[in-house]
Design a protein around this motif. Sequence first.
Motif, PDB file in Angstrom:
ATOM      1  N   ARG A  43       0.923  -0.879  -0.297  1.00 24.51           N
ATOM      2  CA  ARG A  43       0.055   0.002  -0.125  1.00 24.51           C
ATOM      3  C   ARG A  43       0.800   0.943   0.230  1.00 24.51           C
ATOM      4  O   ARG A  43       0.309   2.518  -0.589  1.00 24.51           O
ATOM      5  CB  ARG A  43      -0.564  -0.295   0.812  1.00 24.51           C
ATOM      6  CG  ARG A  43      -1.997  -0.529   0.793  1.00 24.51           C
ATOM      7  CD  ARG A  43      -3.117  -0.911   2.638  1.00 24.51           C
ATOM      8  NE  ARG A  43      -4.219  -2.234   2.363  1.00 24.51           N
ATOM      9  CZ  ARG A  43      -5.211  -1.977   1.550  1.00 24.51           C
ATOM     10  NH1 ARG A  43      -5.461  -1.573   0.442  1.00 24.51           N
ATOM     11  NH2 ARG A  43      -6.040  -3.022   2.022  1.00 24.51           N
ATOM     12  N   THR A  73      -0.592   3.475  -4.160  1.00 26.13           N
ATOM     13  CA  THR A  73      -1.714   4.354  -3.404  1.00 26.13           C
ATOM     14  C   THR A  73      -3.081   4.047  -3.565  1.00 26.13           C
ATOM     15  O   THR A  73      -4.289   4.395  -2.462  1.00 26.13           O
ATOM     16  CB  THR A  73      -1.853   5.965  -3.365  1.00 26.13           C
ATOM     17  OG1 THR A  73      -1.737   6.147  -4.571  1.00 26.13           O
ATOM     18  CG2 THR A  73      -0.613   6.447  -2.817  1.00 26.13           C
ATOM     19  N   LEU A 111      -4.282   1.070  -4.260  1.00 26.61           N
ATOM     20  CA  LEU A 111      -4.946  -0.387  -4.456  1.00 26.61           C
ATOM     21  C   LEU A 111      -6.012  -0.757  -3.436  1.00 26.61           C
ATOM     22  O   LEU A 111      -6.288   0.025  -2.166  1.00 26.61           O
ATOM     23  CB  LEU A 111      -3.380  -1.037  -3.372  1.00 26.61           C
ATOM     24  CG  LEU A 111      -3.765  -2.234  -2.679  1.00 26.61           C
ATOM     25  CD1 LEU A 111      -3.620  -3.589  -4.181  1.00 26.61           C
ATOM     26  CD2 LEU A 111      -3.157  -2.787  -1.645  1.00 26.61           C
TER      27      LEU A 111
END
Length: 649
Positions: free
Chosen positions: A364, A368, A370
């Motif tokens: 993550r 960003t 995800l």
Amino acid sequence: MIFKSSIKWAAFGGLILSLFSLFVHLLLAKYSSTDLVLYSALAGFSEDLNLNIQGRQVSGYKNLWKNVISLDALQPHANPRTEYSVPVEQNNGFIYAKVYGGFEKIRTTICDLVAISRLLNATLVIPEIQECTQSKGISSKFKSFSYLYDVDQFIDGLKNDINIISSLPPEFQKARKRKLFPIFRPKGSTSVSFYIKEVLPKLKKSKVIGFVIRGGSCLEAILPPSMAEYQRLRCRVAFHALQFRSEILALGQLMVKRLRVSGQHYIVFHPGLVRDTLAYHGCAQIFQDVHTELIQYRRKQMIKEGIIKEMDIDSHVRKANGSCPLMPEEVGLLLRAMGYPPNTRIYLAGSEMFGGQRVLIPLRAMFTNLVDCTSLCSKQELMSLVGPELDLPETHFQFPPTKTEKQLKEEWDKAGPRPRPLRPPPDRPIYQHEKEGWYGWVNEKEFEANPSLYELRMEAHRLLWAAVDYIVSVEADAFFPGFNNDGSGWPDFSSMIMGHRLYEMASARTYRPDRKYLVELLNSTKDSIYHPKRNWTLLIRAHLNKSMDEEGLRREFISSKPKSFLSHPIPECACTMVKRSNEAPFEGVDECPKWMVTDFKNKVQQNLREDNEVEEDNIDIMEGQSEQEDVRNGTIPSIEEDEEMDPND
């Protein structure tokens, strides 16, 4: 006096405004929950266009989503190619089956059952999915097979292959309850000769036989060349007849639409972190704390069941051999090395994530955008798949009996160095998650507790989430598996997706990484993993690009197909548009019919026209920009903007 009165009125007015504000916020939370849930996933998508300062996509970005041209000639073709008789009503009898296991085991088993039914010239009763029937109080609207799949489509799609009925005739149902019919428990390696010599005589005698299937399949993956039609039948079941019910299809397509908002691409990553698979390979030490103990406990159970023989295995050695999964952090580094920018949209597939959200923290941080089904859909949208359910009875927790200091000391000495979770402080109440599930039994007992009613219901729900993930994964612009072809012999989600994508569109970007080779590369730059040298990046790109073309298919043909036919359904279920060399993956692939060649040529011409239009638009944009503007704006390309190594070159 007047001053005090005005203060009271001001305070009263402030109280009224506060109550009104609270009321408005409650209304917003009630009637716009969908928008609030989707904000976290879709708000970040609005500016996720991967544009540079001049307003066009960075160099090499388009190559990350291009199809593999060398595989364009492979097309899906699962229709019968020899004389193929239509089933008749008078046959040898009926076959019913109880199917245990998760989503991928259920799907593979159903395909095998259809092939066996045609082999034995029998009528198949709709298989019973036990993950649904064992769960108490699930929706009466969707039960057993219809919990996942469209029954009418399944029967109609196979009407030219076998006879299928919803339930046994009434005269046989009573005899089944009295267990008068023979029952078989076949394994995945069961041969065709077993069914011909052992099962068929009993079917003709009793007219009804039953199967209890737990291993994920009931027929060997590789069949003799003379039985290629049975392999094509498996493909027709998996990729055509076995369709999800309409509610699942609608939500899956909606999620794909949301991922592609603004005309963007997305990649699907399936970690493959499943407890049974990790225990089978002995990958306990790559985790921490209680997760290591959970894997070791499951491994002990497998030794008792005769699945494996050894208990203590060095997880790091297994990892170096490619027998353990690529962790999410490692996959993130590989994708960054390929050139995917940090705002690439990545969908996380998989209803089971052993290790929890903690293992996703590094991924993550690198990407960003995800997301998974819970961040793309509202709770109402997900629960609409479940349907109306009965409330579960309340569980009354009973505190364990108090133990003396002597008993506690003896238990501590026997336990050894076990990383048990700490008990909650005495002044804090014990929460629900500490009463049930793995936390409770690891903390209090030496053995795993039986699943609770809630856990059984969650197992049924996971089938639905896996079905939605399946749709999103097949439609993805690129797919990256974390742990496919693990060698356990059980069907795995990633291999099924890769097989479906290979059948439906062989040229789609499906990464087939060699985990052993990648682990060597990752270990070689361990000290500077987040700032690797350019040579290391080029090696990663070269390997992953080759994994998508003929080289990757040849490796999968050798390693995956003997374990699961659906993970590599060619050459039996494919045809080629052009004559190719007689080497894998084109070895044994027939030429496509003329009508398919004509349609293919028209499609290729249309795609060329669209590509030319896009190139002309890009040229027009670039002509209006000068080299001085680039220098003035300081657009220095980073490692993510390097010209991509295209597998088509």
